[in-house]
Design a protein around this motif. Structure first.
Motif, PDB file in Angstrom:
ATOM      1  N   LEU A 136      62.900  43.289  30.812  1.00 57.54           N
ATOM      2  CA  LEU A 136      62.003  42.773  31.975  1.00 57.54           C
ATOM      3  C   LEU A 136      61.470  43.668  32.973  1.00 57.54           C
ATOM      4  O   LEU A 136      60.259  43.164  33.269  1.00 57.54           O
ATOM      5  CB  LEU A 136      63.312  42.035  32.798  1.00 57.54           C
ATOM      6  N   SER A 137      61.841  44.724  33.415  1.00 57.76           N
ATOM      7  CA  SER A 137      61.108  45.845  34.288  1.00 57.76           C
ATOM      8  C   SER A 137      59.911  46.160  33.464  1.00 57.76           C
ATOM      9  O   SER A 137      58.812  46.557  33.984  1.00 57.76           O
ATOM     10  CB  SER A 137      61.968  46.719  34.843  1.00 57.76           C
ATOM     11  N   LEU A 140      57.404  43.346  33.163  1.00 61.23           N
ATOM     12  CA  LEU A 140      56.637  43.173  34.485  1.00 61.23           C
ATOM     13  C   LEU A 140      55.636  44.515  34.909  1.00 61.23           C
ATOM     14  O   LEU A 140      54.689  44.222  35.295  1.00 61.23           O
ATOM     15  CB  LEU A 140      57.754  43.364  35.444  1.00 61.23           C
ATOM     16  N   SER A 141      55.906  45.762  34.438  1.00 63.65           N
ATOM     17  CA  SER A 141      55.025  46.753  34.722  1.00 63.65           C
ATOM     18  C   SER A 141      53.932  46.749  33.862  1.00 63.65           C
ATOM     19  O   SER A 141      52.745  46.913  34.258  1.00 63.65           O
ATOM     20  CB  SER A 141      55.820  48.374  34.420  1.00 63.65           C
ATOM     21  N   MET A 143      52.517  43.515  32.966  1.00 63.60           N
ATOM     22  CA  MET A 143      51.905  42.513  33.334  1.00 63.60           C
ATOM     23  C   MET A 143      51.195  42.897  34.603  1.00 63.60           C
ATOM     24  O   MET A 143      50.154  42.512  34.977  1.00 63.60           O
ATOM     25  CB  MET A 143      52.940  41.260  33.580  1.00 63.60           C
ATOM     26  N   VAL A 144      51.794  43.847  35.506  1.00 61.43           N
ATOM     27  CA  VAL A 144      51.141  44.087  36.754  1.00 61.43           C
ATOM     28  C   VAL A 144      50.056  45.183  36.590  1.00 61.43           C
ATOM     29  O   VAL A 144      49.003  45.450  37.520  1.00 61.43           O
ATOM     30  CB  VAL A 144      52.298  44.893  37.755  1.00 61.43           C
TER      31      VAL A 144
END
Length: 174
Positions: A136-137, A140-141, A143-144
């Motif tokens: 998940l991290s 997220l990275s 996507m960010v």
């Protein structure tokens, strides 16, 4: 101690339930391990969400018949320890890999993941899979990153103007 028919049926039912929900399976040879070593391994398995069981191969074969692990039934020979990952796919691989580092008598025999059968050497690959939180991290990275780059791109002209004005002010002061 030999099991009677009722006990065998209970073991098969328990293994079938676990195999139906499990993400991966690692079978390893455990001959030569002491009771205290196996107890330590079971403790670590409970902490990491791995179902660990020593059972007769015929019972395991029957338990995995209608699951993704039915492919392993023909490979189950000799005394084996079965580790089913219940929370994340790599948990059983990490447990067996870590324990095999300090105990050369524990030898991974086979790995099964997603209805596929792999040799015991693939326990390294299974152990390297990220946990749910790590995955998940990583997502997220990814996507960010585009948003971060857009902010940098939009703020760059303003910072360039500020640098030019600052350089002009320093040149007049000198």
């Amino acid at each position: 101690m030999a099991l009677n028919l009722t006990q065998k049926q209970e073991v098969v039912a328990e293994l079938a339930e676990v195999a139906g929900k499990a993400h991966s399976l690692v079978a390893a040879e455990y001959v030569g391990l002491t009771v205290s070593q196996l107890t330590d391994m079971r403790k670590k398995a409970r902490e990491s969400g791995v179902f660990l069981k020593v059972a007769k191969n015929t019972l395991v074969s029957r338990a995995v018949e209608n699951t993704d692990y039915a492919i392993v039934a023909d490979e189950l020979t000799g005394p084996l320890l079965y580790a089913f990952s219940q929370e994340d796919p790599g948990a059983a691989g990490r447990l067996i890999k870590e324990f095999a580092k300090s105990n050369d008598k524990l030898k991974p025999r086979l790995v099964s993941l997603g209805g596929q059968l792999y040799p015991g050497s693939h326990v390294e690959v299974l152990a390297s899979l990220p946990t749910r939180d790590q995955a998940l991290s990583m997502l997220l990275s990814v996507m960010v990153q585009p948003a971060t780059q857009l902010v940098r791109l939009l703020s760059e002209p303003a910072s360039q103007v500020t640098r030019v004005i600052n350089a002009a002010g320093q040149a007049k002061a000198a």
